[in-house]
Design an enzyme around this catalytic site. Structure first.
Site, PDB file in Angstrom:
ATOM      1  N   GLU A 212     -20.298  -9.359  83.702  1.00 32.56           N
ATOM      2  CA  GLU A 212     -20.462 -10.215  84.885  1.00 32.56           C
ATOM      3  C   GLU A 212     -19.150 -10.361  85.663  1.00 32.56           C
ATOM      4  OE1 GLU A 212     -20.429 -10.907  81.729  1.00 32.56           O
ATOM      5  OE2 GLU A 212     -19.941 -12.999  81.245  1.00 32.56           O
TER       6      GLU A 212
ATOM      7  N   SER B  92     -16.045  -7.091  72.546  1.00 30.22           N
ATOM      8  CA  SER B  92     -15.180  -7.667  71.513  1.00 30.22           C
ATOM      9  C   SER B  92     -15.896  -7.690  70.160  1.00 30.22           C
ATOM     10  CB  SER B  92     -14.787  -9.088  71.924  1.00 30.22           C
ATOM     11  OG  SER B  92     -15.955  -9.866  72.061  1.00 30.22           O
TER      12      SER B  92
ATOM     13  N   CYS C   6      -9.250  -0.609  75.425  1.00 30.23           N
ATOM     14  CA  CYS C   6      -9.548  -0.704  73.990  1.00 30.23           C
ATOM     15  C   CYS C   6      -8.709   0.298  73.203  1.00 30.23           C
ATOM     16  CB  CYS C   6     -11.022  -0.442  73.748  1.00 30.23           C
ATOM     17  SG  CYS C   6     -11.508   1.139  74.431  1.00 30.23           S
TER      18      CYS C   6
HETATM   19  P1  NAD Z   1     -16.977  -9.304  75.528  1.00 31.21           P
HETATM   20  O1  NAD Z   1     -17.365  -9.081  74.114  1.00 31.21           O
HETATM   21  O2  NAD Z   1     -16.571 -10.658  75.952  1.00 31.21           O
HETATM   22  O3  NAD Z   1     -18.207  -8.913  76.493  1.00 31.21           O
HETATM   23  C1  NAD Z   1     -18.888  -7.679  76.353  1.00 31.21           C
HETATM   24  C2  NAD Z   1     -20.305  -7.839  76.882  1.00 31.21           C
HETATM   25  O4  NAD Z   1     -20.990  -8.828  76.095  1.00 31.21           O
HETATM   26  C3  NAD Z   1     -20.382  -8.331  78.315  1.00 31.21           C
HETATM   27  O5  NAD Z   1     -21.424  -7.641  78.967  1.00 31.21           O
HETATM   28  C4  NAD Z   1     -20.667  -9.809  78.192  1.00 31.21           C
HETATM   29  O6  NAD Z   1     -21.434 -10.312  79.259  1.00 31.21           O
HETATM   30  C5  NAD Z   1     -21.430  -9.914  76.902  1.00 31.21           C
HETATM   31  N1  NAD Z   1     -21.163 -11.143  76.135  1.00 31.21           N
HETATM   32  C6  NAD Z   1     -20.013 -11.866  76.142  1.00 31.21           C
HETATM   33  N2  NAD Z   1     -20.118 -12.908  75.283  1.00 31.21           N
HETATM   34  C7  NAD Z   1     -21.353 -12.834  74.731  1.00 31.21           C
HETATM   35  C8  NAD Z   1     -22.040 -13.609  73.757  1.00 31.21           C
HETATM   36  N3  NAD Z   1     -21.478 -14.679  73.194  1.00 31.21           N
HETATM   37  N4  NAD Z   1     -23.292 -13.240  73.412  1.00 31.21           N
HETATM   38  C9  NAD Z   1     -23.875 -12.166  73.973  1.00 31.21           C
HETATM   39  N5  NAD Z   1     -23.262 -11.387  74.898  1.00 31.21           N
HETATM   40  C10 NAD Z   1     -22.013 -11.711  75.273  1.00 31.21           C
HETATM   41  O7  NAD Z   1     -15.865  -8.216  75.883  1.00 31.21           O
HETATM   42  P2  NAD Z   1     -15.005  -8.108  77.219  1.00 31.21           P
HETATM   43  O8  NAD Z   1     -14.035  -9.242  77.272  1.00 31.21           O
HETATM   44  O9  NAD Z   1     -15.893  -7.855  78.386  1.00 31.21           O
HETATM   45  O10 NAD Z   1     -14.237  -6.722  76.954  1.00 31.21           O
HETATM   46  C11 NAD Z   1     -13.039  -6.646  76.224  1.00 31.21           C
HETATM   47  C12 NAD Z   1     -13.305  -6.332  74.777  1.00 31.21           C
HETATM   48  O11 NAD Z   1     -14.029  -5.107  74.674  1.00 31.21           O
HETATM   49  C13 NAD Z   1     -12.042  -6.110  73.964  1.00 31.21           C
HETATM   50  O12 NAD Z   1     -12.215  -6.700  72.713  1.00 31.21           O
HETATM   51  C14 NAD Z   1     -11.954  -4.593  73.843  1.00 31.21           C
HETATM   52  O13 NAD Z   1     -11.235  -4.123  72.732  1.00 31.21           O
HETATM   53  C15 NAD Z   1     -13.385  -4.254  73.727  1.00 31.21           C
HETATM   54  N6  NAD Z   1     -13.626  -2.865  74.066  1.00 31.21           N
HETATM   55  C16 NAD Z   1     -13.867  -2.005  73.036  1.00 31.21           C
HETATM   56  C17 NAD Z   1     -14.077  -0.662  73.314  1.00 31.21           C
HETATM   57  C18 NAD Z   1     -14.345   0.303  72.207  1.00 31.21           C
HETATM   58  O14 NAD Z   1     -14.637   1.436  72.505  1.00 31.21           O
HETATM   59  N7  NAD Z   1     -14.291  -0.077  70.955  1.00 31.21           N
HETATM   60  C19 NAD Z   1     -14.041  -0.197  74.633  1.00 31.21           C
HETATM   61  C20 NAD Z   1     -13.806  -1.113  75.656  1.00 31.21           C
HETATM   62  C21 NAD Z   1     -13.597  -2.450  75.359  1.00 31.21           C
END
Ligand code: NAD
Length: 497
Positions: A176, A226, A281
Site C-alpha cells: 500500500e 518481513s 532484501c
Molecule cells: P511487510 O512484511 O511489512 O509487508 C509485506 C506485505 O504484507 C505488504 O503487501 C503488506 O501490505 C502486507 N502486510 C503487512 N503487515 C501485514 C500483516 N500484519 N498481516 C498481513 N499482511 C501484512 O514488508 P515491507 O515492509 O513491505 O517490506 C520490507 C521487508 O520485506 C523486509 O523485511 C525485507 O527484507 C523483505 N523482503 C524480502 C525479500 C526476499 O526476497 N526475501 C525481498 C524483498 C523484501
C-alpha cells in the site's frame, strides 16, 4: 487527488472504497495520492473474475499465451522509463536504480516467454507391454501474490508472469506504500491482449491479505516481505489448504578475508550497503572483517561514503534517495542512538546529511558502525536502512560461525583472492544465495531466488525452474492402447503382409 484503485476483470475498479490510505512522495514528505483499501468483498470479486478467466486461459494454446507474453514484454520495454519514474516518485529510489529494478523484472518476463519449453512434459514408451506413461504439468488455478514496498515492480514480476505463463489467473496485492506500479503493469498486460480477469490487482493492507489467505478460490500464495508476516502468511494459508512460498527478511553478511582486493571490496560494500538507501532484501548490512582487514578497509569505505550524492531520485547524479516512509526514517534513526548506547562506534552518522529544499523529505545519509558485537540490536535486528555494521573477527572459522548462527539466511558474500577459501565457504555456509567477490548475488531469472531458515517459509524459491513447479501441478498418465492386430477388424494403416 489521484485515487489508486484496484484492477479487476480487465479494467479499473469503479466502486467507492470504504477505506483509503495515503501515498507520499518520500523526497518531499507530501501526500500525492490516496490508495483504495480492499475488504473481503473486493477480494472476493477479484477471485471470482480470476476463477472464470482461469478456466479458459488454462486451456488456451501455448502459442497464444506466448504471443501475449511477448507483446507484454515489448510494451514494458518500450515504456520502462515511465514505470521507473513512478517507482522513484512513490518509493524514492534514484532513477538509475529504478530502471535497474524494471530491467530485472523484465528478465523474468523474458524467461516466462519461453513457456512452451518450460512446460514440456516427460514420456516413456512401453513401460509395460503396450503401455506408455507420461507426465504433464497443469496450472494450479488461481494464484495470489502479496508483495513488499521495496521492489514495487520487480517482486510482483518475479511472480505473475510465470504464474500466468503456466496457465493460471493471478490476484496481486502490492504494498500500500507504493501501489501505482502494479496498475501500470496491469494496463500494459491488458493492452498486450491478456483476457480480462487473468491478471487482477487488489490494493490494501492486512485486511486484504487475510481475505486472500482464507479465500477458498485461491490455490497458491506467493509472499515476499518481513519475517513475522511471512510466517503468518505461511501458517494461515497452508492451514487453509493452499500451497505457499513465503520469503521473509534478511541480515546479509559480507565476509572480507585479509587477502581480498580491498578497493574492490570497498566499492562493493558501499554499493551493497547504501544502494536503494539500504532498503533491499539483499543489501549488505553486516561487514565481517577477518584479521587486520578492517584497519585497511574502513578508511577506503569512509572515503567513498563522503563522495556519495544524497538527493531526490530524479535529480541528476543522485546516488542515494530518501527512505520510503517517515516511520522508516524515525525507526532507522533510533537504531543509531541504540547502537551507540550499546557500545558500538558510530563512524559515520547519516543524520548530518542535509538536502536543501527537501527538509521534509525522509533523507538519511550513509551510517557506519565499527566494533559491533553479535549481541547488539544493530546486529540482531533487520534495520532495513542505510546502516552498515562492522564486526571484527580473528579467523575465517569465526566469520563462518557468525554467519551460520544468524537466524536469517537470504544472501551472503565473501571477498578473497583465495579460490580454495571461497570454495570452502560456498560448501560450508548455510545461506540460500552466495556471492564470491559479488556483493549482491541475485540469481538470474532462469535460476531461482530465495533464502534459507527464517528468510523462507515453504519448500520452493521464486522464478526459474522452481517458480514453474510452484505454479503447476504434476499429473502422470498411464495408457494402454491395444494393438489393432489383435482385433478382428484391422483399422491400421494398410501394409504388405
Ligand atoms: P511487510 O512484511 O511489512 O509487508 C509485506 C506485505 O504484507 C505488504 O503487501 C503488506 O501490505 C502486507 N502486510 C503487512 N503487515 C501485514 C500483516 N500484519 N498481516 C498481513 N499482511 C501484512 O514488508 P515491507 O515492509 O513491505 O517490506 C520490507 C521487508 O520485506 C523486509 O523485511 C525485507 O527484507 C523483505 N523482503 C524480502 C525479500 C526476499 O526476497 N526475501 C525481498 C524483498 C523484501
Amino acid at each position: 487527488m489521484n485515487l489508486v484503485t484496484h484492477w479487476i476483470g480487465g479494467g479499473p475498479w469503479e466502486g467507492r472504497p470504504e477505506r483509503c490510505g495515503e501515498v507520499d512522495d518520500p523526497a518531499t514528505g507530501r501526500v500525492t495520492a490516496h490508495v483504495a483499501m480492499a475488504d473481503a468483498a473486493v477480494v472476493d470479486g477479484a477471485v471470482r473474475a480470476a476463477t472464470e478467466a482461469a478456466a479458459v486461459w488454462g486451456r488456451s494454446s501455448l502459442a497464444a499465451r506466448t504471443r501475449i507474453l511477448f507483446a507484454f514484454r515489448e510494451r514494458v520495454e518500450r515504456d520502462k522509463r515511465e514505470l521507473a519514474d513512478i517507482l522513484t516518485s512513490e518509493h524514492g529510489k534514484v532513477a538509475s536504480d529504478a530502471l535497474g529494478e524494471v530491467n530485472r523484472g523484465l528478465e523474468v518476463v523474458e524467461f516466462a516467454c519461453g513457456l512452451a519449453q518450460l512446460l514440456k512434459g516427460e514420456f516413456s514408451e512401453n513401460v509395460s507391454s503396450d503401455v506408455d506413461s507420461y507426465a504433464i504439468r497443469q496450472p494450479v488455478g488461481v494464484a495470489a501474490g502479496i508483495t513488499p514496498f521495496n521492489f514495487p515492480a520487480m517482486v510482483p514480476m518475479w511472480m505473475f508472469p510465470i504464474a500466468i505463463a503456466c496457465g493460471n489467473a493471478f490476484v496481486l496485492k502490492p504494498s500500500e506504500k507504493d501501489p501505482s506500479a502494479s496498475l501500470w503493469l496491469a494496463r500494459r498486460f491488458a493492452d498486450a491482449g491478456l483476457p480480462p480477469g487473468v491478471f487482477n490487482v487488489v490494493q490494501g493492507d492486512k485486511e486484504a491479505v487475510d481475505a486472500i489467505l482464507q479465500h477458498p478460490g485461491i490455490h497458491a500464495v506467493s509472499f515476499v516481505g518481513s519475517t513475522p508476516v511471512a510466517r503468518h502468511v505461511y501458517e494461515t494459508a497452508t492451514r487453509a489448504g493452499k500451497r505457499v512460498q513465503a520469503l521473509g527478511g534478511a541480515k546479509n553478511h559480507m565476509v572480507v578475508l585479509p587477502d581480498a582486493d580491498l578497493d574492490l571490496a570497498a566499492d562493493a560494500a558501499v554499493g551493497a550497503a547504501y544502494g536503494s538507501t539500504g532498503q533491499r532484501c539483499m543489501a549488505i548490512s553486516v561487514l565481517v572483517t577477518v584479521g587486520d582487514a578492517a584497519d585497511r578497509l574502513l578508511p577506503r569505505i569512509r572515503e567513498r561514503i563522503r563522495r556519495l550524492k544524497v538527493a531526490p531520485g530524479l535529480e541528476r547524479g543522485a546516488e542515494m534517495g530518501p527512505l520510503t516512509t517517515r516511520e522508516a526514517h524515525s525507526r532507522v534513526s533510533a537504531y543509531l542512538e541504540q547502537g551507540r548506547a550499546e557500545g558500538a562506534t558510530l563512524l559515520e552518522d547519516g543524520r548530518a546529511v542535509r538536502v536543501p529544499g527537501h527538509e521534509e523529505g525522509y533523507f538519511l545519509g550513509p551510517c557506519l558502525f565499527d566494533h559491533v558485537e553479535p549481541s547488539m540490536s544493530v546486529y540482531t535486528d533487520e534495520i532495513f536502512g542505510p546502516v552498515l555494521s562492522v564486526v571484527r573477527v580473528d579467523r575465517y572459522d569465526d566469520a563462518l560461525a557468525l554467519v551460520n548462527a544468524n537466524p536469517y539466511a537470504n544472501g551472503v558474500a565473501i571477498f578473497t583472492n583465495d579460490g580454495g577459501a571461497a570454495r570452502r565457504f560456498q560448501a560450508e555456509v548455510q545461506v540460500g544465495m552466495v556471492g564470491i567477490n559479488v556483493p549482491i548475488p541475485v540469481p538470474m531469472a532462469y535460476y531461482s531466488f530465495g533464502g534459507w531458515k527464517s528468510s523462507l517459509f515453504g519448500d520452493v524459491h521464486v522464478h526459474g525452474r522452481e517458480g514453474v513447479l510452484f505454479y503447476t501441478r504434476g499429473k502422470v498418465v498411464t495408457a494402454r492402447w491395444p494393438d489393432p492386430k489383435h482385433r478382428g477388424v484391422n483399422l491400421g494403416f494398410p501394409q504388405m503382409r
